[in-house]
Structure formats: C-alpha cells, structure tokens
Design an enzyme around this catalytic site. Structure first.
Site, PDB file in Angstrom:
ATOM      1  N   LYS A  13       0.835  -1.217   0.000  1.00  0.00           N
ATOM      2  CA  LYS A  13       0.000   0.000   0.000  1.00  0.00           C
ATOM      3  C   LYS A  13       0.869   1.268   0.000  1.00  0.00           C
ATOM      4  O   LYS A  13       0.653   2.173  -0.802  1.00  0.00           O
ATOM      5  CB  LYS A  13      -0.903  -0.014   1.243  1.00  0.00           C
ATOM      6  CG  LYS A  13      -1.484   1.343   1.604  1.00  0.00           C
ATOM      7  CD  LYS A  13      -2.340   1.295   2.833  1.00  0.00           C
ATOM      8  CE  LYS A  13      -1.640   1.510   4.152  1.00  0.00           C
ATOM      9  NZ  LYS A  13      -1.326   2.892   4.528  1.00  0.00           N
ATOM     10  N   ASN A  14       1.841   1.315   0.903  1.00  0.00           N
ATOM     11  CA  ASN A  14       2.587   2.564   1.087  1.00  0.00           C
ATOM     12  C   ASN A  14       3.587   2.836  -0.033  1.00  0.00           C
ATOM     13  O   ASN A  14       4.122   3.942  -0.136  1.00  0.00           O
ATOM     14  CB  ASN A  14       3.290   2.577   2.447  1.00  0.00           C
ATOM     15  CG  ASN A  14       2.280   2.729   3.577  1.00  0.00           C
ATOM     16  OD1 ASN A  14       1.121   3.041   3.325  1.00  0.00           O
ATOM     17  ND2 ASN A  14       2.720   2.495   4.810  1.00  0.00           N
ATOM     18  N   CYS A  21      -3.997  12.802  13.437  1.00  0.00           N
ATOM     19  CA  CYS A  21      -4.835  11.614  13.360  1.00  0.00           C
ATOM     20  C   CYS A  21      -4.659  10.820  14.639  1.00  0.00           C
ATOM     21  O   CYS A  21      -3.937  11.237  15.530  1.00  0.00           O
ATOM     22  CB  CYS A  21      -4.545  10.787  12.122  1.00  0.00           C
ATOM     23  SG  CYS A  21      -2.967   9.992  12.134  1.00  0.00           S
ATOM     24  N   ARG A  23       0.683  14.760  13.127  1.00  0.00           N
ATOM     25  CA  ARG A  23       1.475  14.368  11.948  1.00  0.00           C
ATOM     26  C   ARG A  23       1.804  15.631  11.156  1.00  0.00           C
ATOM     27  O   ARG A  23       1.126  15.982  10.213  1.00  0.00           O
ATOM     28  CB  ARG A  23       0.715  13.344  11.114  1.00  0.00           C
ATOM     29  CG  ARG A  23       0.337  12.167  11.968  1.00  0.00           C
ATOM     30  CD  ARG A  23       0.352  10.809  11.423  1.00  0.00           C
ATOM     31  NE  ARG A  23       1.030  10.401  10.259  1.00  0.00           N
ATOM     32  CZ  ARG A  23       0.568   9.427   9.474  1.00  0.00           C
ATOM     33  NH1 ARG A  23      -0.589   8.868   9.733  1.00  0.00           N
ATOM     34  NH2 ARG A  23       1.259   9.016   8.445  1.00  0.00           N
ATOM     35  N   ASP A  79       5.063   0.644  12.027  1.00  0.00           N
ATOM     36  CA  ASP A  79       3.844   0.002  11.534  1.00  0.00           C
ATOM     37  C   ASP A  79       3.723  -1.465  11.955  1.00  0.00           C
ATOM     38  O   ASP A  79       2.731  -2.122  11.634  1.00  0.00           O
ATOM     39  CB  ASP A  79       3.767   0.111   9.999  1.00  0.00           C
ATOM     40  CG  ASP A  79       3.499   1.542   9.548  1.00  0.00           C
ATOM     41  OD1 ASP A  79       3.086   2.358  10.386  1.00  0.00           O
ATOM     42  OD2 ASP A  79       3.722   1.834   8.357  1.00  0.00           O
ATOM     43  N   ARG A  93      -8.478  -0.454   5.031  1.00  0.00           N
ATOM     44  CA  ARG A  93      -7.606   0.541   4.409  1.00  0.00           C
ATOM     45  C   ARG A  93      -6.255  -0.077   4.041  1.00  0.00           C
ATOM     46  O   ARG A  93      -5.578   0.434   3.147  1.00  0.00           O
ATOM     47  CB  ARG A  93      -7.344   1.708   5.372  1.00  0.00           C
ATOM     48  CG  ARG A  93      -8.574   2.565   5.632  1.00  0.00           C
ATOM     49  CD  ARG A  93      -8.195   3.761   6.472  1.00  0.00           C
ATOM     50  NE  ARG A  93      -6.942   4.301   5.985  1.00  0.00           N
ATOM     51  CZ  ARG A  93      -6.001   4.843   6.749  1.00  0.00           C
ATOM     52  NH1 ARG A  93      -6.170   4.946   8.050  1.00  0.00           N
ATOM     53  NH2 ARG A  93      -4.893   5.318   6.223  1.00  0.00           N
TER      54      ARG A  93
HETATM   55  N1  EPU Z   1       7.349  14.165  10.416  1.00  0.00           N
HETATM   56  C1  EPU Z   1       7.662  15.473  10.702  1.00  0.00           C
HETATM   57  N2  EPU Z   1       7.431  16.412   9.744  1.00  0.00           N
HETATM   58  C2  EPU Z   1       6.935  16.092   8.519  1.00  0.00           C
HETATM   59  C3  EPU Z   1       6.626  14.750   8.228  1.00  0.00           C
HETATM   60  C4  EPU Z   1       6.843  13.809   9.208  1.00  0.00           C
HETATM   61  O1  EPU Z   1       8.109  15.786  11.790  1.00  0.00           O
HETATM   62  O2  EPU Z   1       6.776  16.985   7.696  1.00  0.00           O
HETATM   63  C5  EPU Z   1       7.571  13.153  11.445  1.00  0.00           C
HETATM   64  C6  EPU Z   1       6.305  12.382  11.783  1.00  0.00           C
HETATM   65  O3  EPU Z   1       5.522  13.043  12.759  1.00  0.00           O
HETATM   66  C7  EPU Z   1       6.855  11.084  12.289  1.00  0.00           C
HETATM   67  C8  EPU Z   1       8.089  10.887  11.421  1.00  0.00           C
HETATM   68  O4  EPU Z   1       8.418  12.171  10.908  1.00  0.00           O
HETATM   69  O5  EPU Z   1       7.277  11.201  13.608  1.00  0.00           O
HETATM   70  C9  EPU Z   1       7.906   9.942  10.291  1.00  0.00           C
HETATM   71  O6  EPU Z   1       6.747  10.257   9.564  1.00  0.00           O
HETATM   72  P1  EPU Z   1       6.683  10.052   8.001  1.00  0.00           P
HETATM   73  O7  EPU Z   1       6.564  11.367   7.317  1.00  0.00           O
HETATM   74  O8  EPU Z   1       7.776   9.130   7.562  1.00  0.00           O
HETATM   75  O9  EPU Z   1       5.310   9.344   7.830  1.00  0.00           O
HETATM   76  P2  EPU Z   1       4.481   9.328   6.522  1.00  0.00           P
HETATM   77  O10 EPU Z   1       5.393   9.393   5.353  1.00  0.00           O
HETATM   78  O11 EPU Z   1       3.379  10.325   6.609  1.00  0.00           O
HETATM   79  C10 EPU Z   1       4.573   6.750   6.150  1.00  0.00           C
HETATM   80  C11 EPU Z   1       3.557   5.661   6.134  1.00  0.00           C
HETATM   81  C12 EPU Z   1       3.059   5.406   7.551  1.00  0.00           C
HETATM   82  C13 EPU Z   1       4.261   5.032   8.411  1.00  0.00           C
HETATM   83  C14 EPU Z   1       5.316   6.132   8.357  1.00  0.00           C
HETATM   84  C15 EPU Z   1       6.570   5.820   9.123  1.00  0.00           C
HETATM   85  C16 EPU Z   1       2.597   5.997   3.966  1.00  0.00           C
HETATM   86  C17 EPU Z   1       1.403   6.279   3.152  1.00  0.00           C
HETATM   87  N3  EPU Z   1       2.459   6.036   5.284  1.00  0.00           N
HETATM   88  O12 EPU Z   1       3.861   7.896   6.631  1.00  0.00           O
HETATM   89  O13 EPU Z   1       2.195   4.297   7.458  1.00  0.00           O
HETATM   90  O14 EPU Z   1       3.840   4.826   9.735  1.00  0.00           O
HETATM   91  O15 EPU Z   1       5.670   6.404   6.983  1.00  0.00           O
HETATM   92  O16 EPU Z   1       7.168   4.694   8.595  1.00  0.00           O
HETATM   93  O17 EPU Z   1       3.633   5.689   3.427  1.00  0.00           O
HETATM   94  C18 EPU Z   1       0.403   2.909   8.028  1.00  0.00           C
HETATM   95  O18 EPU Z   1       0.569   2.336   6.938  1.00  0.00           O
HETATM   96  O19 EPU Z   1      -0.337   2.459   8.945  1.00  0.00           O
HETATM   97  C19 EPU Z   1       1.101   4.163   8.274  1.00  0.00           C
HETATM   98  C20 EPU Z   1       0.730   5.032   9.211  1.00  0.00           C
END
Ligand code: EPU
Length: 421
Positions: free
Chosen positions: A22-23, A116, A121, A308, A400
């Site tokens: 998915k991701n 969320c 986030r 995750d 999801r």
């Molecule tokens: N973060 C920041 N600033 C930003 C973005 C992120 O501080 O602008 C922080 C977040 O708060 C968190 C860390 O950086 O502490 C990592 O977040 P990341 O941005 O990597 O998360 P994401 O890219 O929004 C993806 C996955 C998540 C998974 C995370 C971490 C997707 C669609 N989602 O989210 O997946 O938990 O990486 O590996 O790729 C799930 O599938 O259940 C899920 C939540």
C-alpha cells in the site's frame, strides 16, 4: 458497519500470498500525474486507501481504471489541481499529490491533512523540501496552496525531529525530478517504499540515484513518459502474518515476502522463538518451541524496527514468558491498542512512550474496538491467540491496509468471519 468475529486458539498452517505494498503504491499512483502519457501499475492491492487515491486522480481529471491487481492511468492532462478536504481527511497519504502537481503544472491546492489517531502528523518537511526547490507555499482556508514557475534543483537537508520522513522525501524527490538542474536530498528516508518510487520515476525517464540511502541525487529532466511498473510486496502485511504464524504456534509460507525488507523484525522474532527461513519465492515462518520469549523493541526509521509493526509485536509478547519493553520513537502516542489488549487480559503499562508488557499465560476473547490500521491488525492477532470469541468492531480501518484479511486467515485455518453490525 462490519466487524470481525474470531474464535481463538487455532494453529495457522499453509500459504499466504503477500500483496503489493500500500505505502509504495500510493505515491507511485500520485507520480503518474507527472506525465500525460499512460501508466500501468501492477500488483496493486485491493484496499480502501488505494480507491481513495484513484478517486483523487479522477477528481483531478485523470481517467483511471482498475482490472484485478492492475491500475491504468490513461493518457491525458489534469483538469484541476485541487485535492479536496473530504478526500484528504480520510487518508493523509493524499498529500503525495502535492509534489507531482507542483512539478508538472506549477500549482497545487491540497487540503491540509491535520493530525490523526496515532498522534500529531506535521507536514513541515514536505513544505521545507518543496520551498527549497523554489515553491511559494501558503496555508489558506485549510488548504496548502503551492505555486512555482519552474522548480529549481538545490541541496536540501530533510531530517526532522523524528528522523527522516517517507512522504516528505517522496514529495521533494518528485518535485526535483522535473526541476531545472540537480538536487541532493540529505537525510532522505531509506524505506523500501521510497526505493520503489525512485525505480518507478526512473522507469518514467527520471534521473535519480541513491534511493535506499540517506543521500538521494536527482538530475532534473524536462519531461517524464508513461511507464509500466510492478509494486514491491508489502513488508508490513508480511510482518503481520509472520507474527500470526509465531503467535499461534503454526507454520506459514509467505509467498512473495521479501526477507531483506524485514530484517529488524526477523531479528526480534527470532529472539521471541520464531524460526524464519528465506526461500526463493518467499519466507517460511514457524515457532521453535512452546514458549514465546520476551524481547525489547524500539521503533526507528528504516532499516530500524518499523512503527507500523509495533502494535502487532505487542500482541505477540502479551503471552511471552517474561517482561518485554516496547519504545515508540516515530509516533510517541501510537499506543491506543494497549487499553483494548488489556481488556483481553494482557498486562501492559505505559510509561511515556515506552510500553512495559508483563507476559500472561493466556488472553481471553472480548469485544474490542479498532482505532487505527495497525492497532486493528494487533487486535486481530490477539483474537487469534485468545481463548474464546473476540469481536473486533470498526474494521473499516483494516480495510484501508490489509487485502482480504479474513479470507487469507481463514484459508490457513483461522476461525474468522466478517459480519454486519
Ligand atoms: N514528520 C515530521 N514532519 C513532517 C513529516 C513527518 O516531523 O513533515 C515526522 C512524523 O511526525 C513522524 C516521522 O516524521 O514522527 C515519520 O513520519 P513520516 O513522514 O515518515 O510518515 P508518513 O510518510 O506520513 C509513512 C507511512 C506510515 C508510516 C510512516 C513511518 C505511507 C502512506 N504512510 O507515513 O504508514 O507509519 O511512513 O514509517 O507511506 C500505516 O501504513 O499504517 C502508516 C501510518
């Protein structure tokens, strides 16, 4: 609303086919916006989040069709650049259209995703990356409004408070792919999903090296072309079934699972008593003896232990012969599953962002409520190992991210059925 009814105590045995990730798939579908030629994406899982992304591409004006596990984005241009609130609010990953729209059309308006249930986030790193490439970004009436003439390559440090970010890296790299000149992203996310996006962009004609390392180099190109691409297997789905095999004392062959993407999990599961063998077509997973042994886990960015899989691992060690310690470093508040696991007889205490799990002899089935995607999977696992009947409600979260979970589990001996509430 549907719920899952699980009769625990069955030993799982047989083969589970791991679906596409998915991701990885979500940003890849968004990246298809960067060309007006057709793209064919294969090994796409049948999930709610994927339909949401398909709906967003359609809302933007692209013609998208799905046949089995293939999604075709027909040739054509977008008709508007707005990803609306009602779509983005159901899935944060919608923000992945920001970079592609800005890079290809010079403007984008994407609803601000907000927090969320797994905690705040932030999106500061997404904005930092795109601003560094020259975008002018403001927040107006709940929307991220981004404009750019032509994005320009830059050296960008993209690390944040919690380390690197998967989707911020994706957005920046998609912006850089069509920018003028060279970009270097330092402290880029190294997750396999980022590597998959890099491979897809390169198949479209981008010039990107270093995917999977903290330094990604992008030489901007003028246009991208259509491409055909097959998505990498889902390491989180694979990890969840690995835990199911060990937790029930069974044996599962996980077809297509890539051991190299789950090394941190394998390390911890072996400590717990798991036996994991990599084969050419997947992974064979079973348990060494009767007991599950305690472990300590700290979630980190890749190649560290994935957040995750934190909740699912917690379910496993609820019945270990000792005390386990689980620390969450990515989303310090991602612990809503604890109270539900305790309703099933687990003994888990939370100290800040560390959970202390005292192993108990058995869990006992109970009605429980799913709160987010991975917490829901943890409750299903707990239901599989508990004595008696567990009813997991609000399973729209599971839909999801886990393709046909009740069919896959039933096929290997679980007693699990979906009923309408
Ligand atoms: N973060 C920041 N600033 C930003 C973005 C992120 O501080 O602008 C922080 C977040 O708060 C968190 C860390 O950086 O502490 C990592 O977040 P990341 O941005 O990597 O998360 P994401 O890219 O929004 C993806 C996955 C998540 C998974 C995370 C971490 C997707 C669609 N989602 O989210 O997946 O938990 O990486 O590996 O790729 C799930 O599938 O259940 C899920 C939540």
């Amino acid at each position: 609303m549907d719920k899952l009814v699980i009769e625990g105590g069955r030993v799982l045995s047989g083969k589970v086919r791991i679906s596409g990730a998915k991701n990885a798939c979500l940003p890849i579908l968004a990246a298809a916006l960067m060309t007006e030629e057709a793209c064919l994406i294969k090994n796409v899982p049948d999930l709610k989040d994927i339909s949401t992304m398909i709906d967003i591409l359609s809302e933007l004006g692209r013609d998208v069709s799905r046949k089995g596990d293939e999604v075709e984005i027909s040739s054509g241009s977008v008709k508007n650049v707005t990803a609306p609130y009602d779509m983005v609010s159901t899935m944060r990953a919608s923000i992945a259209v920001l970079g592609p729209l800005l890079a290809r059309y010079g403007e984008a308006k994407v609803s601000f995703p907000g927090g969320c249930v797994i905690g705040p986030r932030p999106i500061d790193l997404h904005l930092k990356g795109l601003r560094a490439l020259g975008a002018d970004i403001t927040i107006e009436e709940g929307y991220i409004v981004a404009r750019a003439g032509k994005l320009k390559g830059k050296r960008i440090y993209l690390g944040g408070h919690f380390g690197s970010s998967v989707l911020a890296t994706a957005n920046t790299l998609m912006g850089a792919a069509l920018a003028e000149g060279d970009t270097i992203i330092e402290d880029a996310a190294c997750e396999p999903e980022v590597v998959d996006l890099v491979n897809f962009l390169n198949a479209m004609g981008a010039d990107i090296t270093g995917g999977g390392t903290p330094t990604i180099r992008v030489s901007g190109v003028k246009i991208l072309k259509g491409a055909e691409y097959s998505v990498v297997p889902d390491r989180i789905e694979a990890g969840t079934y690995m835990i199911a095999a060990i937790a029930t004392g069974g044996r599962l062959f996980l077809e297509n699972a890539e051991a190299k993407h789950n090394l941190a999990l394998i390390d911890k599961l072996e400590e717990c008593g798991g036996v994991i063998t990599e084969t050419s077509g997947g992974m064979d997973v079973s348990r060494r003896g009767r007991a599950i042994h305690p472990t300590d886990v700290t979630t980190l960015t890749y190649p560290g232990f994935p957040t995750d899989l934190q909740a699912q691992t917690m379910s496993l060690v609820t019945i270990c012969d000792g005390i386990s310690v689980i620390t969450e470093k990515i989303y310090p508040e991602r612990f809503i599953h604890i109270s539900e696991l305790n309703r099933m007889g687990a003994e888990i205490f939370l100290e800040g962002s560390t959970a202390i799990v005292h192993g108990v002899k058995k869990l006992s089935g109970a009605p429980v409520m799913a709160s987010d995607l991975r917490a829901s999977a943890a409750l299903v696992l707990a239901g599989l190992i508990a004595e008696g009947c567990t009813e997991v409600s609000r399973i729209y979260h599971l839909d999801r991210g886990y393709e046909h979970i009740e069919d896959k589990l039933s096929a290997v001996g679980a007693s699990i059925k979906r009923v309408s509430e």
